[in-house]
Design a protein around this motif. Sequence first.
Motif, short mmCIF file in Angstrom:
data_model
loop_
_atom_site.label_atom_id
_atom_site.label_comp_id
_atom_site.label_asym_id
_atom_site.label_seq_id
_atom_site.Cartn_x
_atom_site.Cartn_y
_atom_site.Cartn_z
N LEU A 105 8.02 8.62 -5.06
CA LEU A 105 8.79 9.80 -4.64
C LEU A 105 8.17 10.53 -3.47
N SER A 106 6.95 10.16 -3.10
CA SER A 106 6.26 10.85 -2.01
C SER A 106 5.58 9.83 -1.11
N LYS A 107 6.08 9.69 0.11
CA LYS A 107 5.48 8.74 1.04
C LYS A 107 4.05 9.12 1.41
N SER A 108 3.79 10.41 1.53
CA SER A 108 2.44 10.84 1.89
C SER A 108 1.43 10.48 0.81
N LEU A 109 1.81 10.67 -0.46
CA LEU A 109 0.91 10.30 -1.55
C LEU A 109 0.72 8.79 -1.61
N GLU A 110 1.80 8.05 -1.34
CA GLU A 110 1.68 6.59 -1.35
C GLU A 110 0.71 6.13 -0.27
N ARG A 111 0.84 6.67 0.95
CA ARG A 111 -0.08 6.28 2.02
C ARG A 111 -1.51 6.71 1.73
N SER A 112 -1.69 7.80 0.99
CA SER A 112 -3.03 8.32 0.73
C SER A 112 -3.75 7.56 -0.37
N PHE A 113 -3.05 7.19 -1.44
CA PHE A 113 -3.72 6.65 -2.63
C PHE A 113 -3.49 5.15 -2.86
N PRO A 115 -3.63 2.43 -0.92
CA PRO A 115 -4.67 1.49 -0.44
C PRO A 115 -5.88 1.44 -1.36
N TYR A 116 -6.26 2.57 -1.96
CA TYR A 116 -7.40 2.56 -2.87
C TYR A 116 -7.06 1.83 -4.17
N ALA A 117 -5.81 1.93 -4.62
CA ALA A 117 -5.40 1.20 -5.82
C ALA A 117 -5.48 -0.31 -5.59
N VAL A 118 -5.04 -0.76 -4.40
CA VAL A 118 -5.12 -2.18 -4.07
C VAL A 118 -6.58 -2.61 -3.97
N LEU A 119 -7.41 -1.77 -3.37
CA LEU A 119 -8.83 -2.10 -3.21
C LEU A 119 -9.53 -2.18 -4.57
N LEU A 120 -9.27 -1.23 -5.44
CA LEU A 120 -9.92 -1.22 -6.74
C LEU A 120 -9.47 -2.37 -7.62
N GLN A 121 -8.25 -2.87 -7.42
CA GLN A 121 -7.78 -3.99 -8.20
C GLN A 121 -8.57 -5.26 -7.90
N VAL A 152 -4.64 -1.08 -15.70
CA VAL A 152 -3.93 -0.01 -15.00
C VAL A 152 -3.48 -0.44 -13.59
N PHE A 153 -4.27 -1.18 -12.86
CA PHE A 153 -3.92 -1.47 -11.47
C PHE A 153 -2.78 -2.49 -11.36
N PRO A 154 -2.73 -3.55 -12.16
CA PRO A 154 -1.52 -4.40 -12.10
C PRO A 154 -0.26 -3.64 -12.48
N ILE A 155 -0.35 -2.75 -13.48
CA ILE A 155 0.82 -1.96 -13.87
C ILE A 155 1.25 -1.06 -12.73
N LEU A 156 0.30 -0.39 -12.11
CA LEU A 156 0.60 0.53 -11.01
C LEU A 156 1.21 -0.20 -9.84
N ASN A 157 0.60 -1.30 -9.42
CA ASN A 157 1.07 -2.01 -8.23
C ASN A 157 2.44 -2.63 -8.44
N ASN A 158 2.65 -3.27 -9.58
CA ASN A 158 3.95 -3.90 -9.84
C ASN A 158 5.05 -2.86 -10.02
N SER A 159 4.73 -1.76 -10.70
CA SER A 159 5.73 -0.71 -10.90
C SER A 159 6.12 -0.07 -9.57
N LEU A 160 5.15 0.21 -8.73
CA LEU A 160 5.44 0.81 -7.43
C LEU A 160 6.25 -0.16 -6.57
N LEU A 161 5.90 -1.44 -6.61
CA LEU A 161 6.67 -2.44 -5.84
C LEU A 161 8.11 -2.47 -6.30
N GLY A 162 8.34 -2.42 -7.62
CA GLY A 162 9.71 -2.43 -8.12
C GLY A 162 10.48 -1.17 -7.75
#
Length: 202
Positions: A105-113, A115-121, A152-162
């Motif tokens: 729902l927020s492009k700014s939050l997506e751009r901010s956080f 990349p770190y979710a992908v990195l931590l995965q 948590v990271f697979p759930i986050l990444n797949n949910s956001l992609l969907g």
Amino acid sequence: MTQTLERTGNAEPARMPALTAGQRVRQAVPPASVLVAFVGVWWLVSATVYGDKNYLLPRPTQVAQAAIDNPTLLLQGLRITFLESAAGFALAIAVGLLSAIVMSLSKSLERSFYPYAVLLQTVPVIAVAPIIVLWFGYNQQAVIVIAFMIAVFPILNNSLLGLLSTDRNQVDLFRMHRAPKLTEFVKLRLPAALPSIFAGLR
């Protein structure tokens, strides 16, 4: 033409033919062979390489005998492990889905956080497990945190992609009818993202 359409509409879906006994046996042979080979290699290594050092790699017969002699202890350990894993998984579902919804729902939050979710995965959990044990101690909290980090990271990444892969034409249709953001999310984005969400939950 009408009769053709009616026959097509009333046609029953094709059913897979039932497997014969020989086909079932042929399907069961490969996994059974792998299991037998695994147990054989396990026994061979434990008997030859480790020898009397059974505390390092016990033999399959010793493991089976210990399970038979201590069923109560085994069931208690299974129960504790299941509860710890379930707690970590439930926490990962809550945090992962909520984070994905907020970032969608927020492009700014997506751009901010994101990349770190992908990195931590990409960080192996085994690399940070000693730090978690130092922080939380060798107890249930550490196991729950490790289970949380694994899920948590697979759930986050797949949910956001969907949530971000909704058909653009359908989104434009909702906005053309001036549907509220909540209605668009509940009736369009979330149902369209369910396959990706369940893929992350697996």
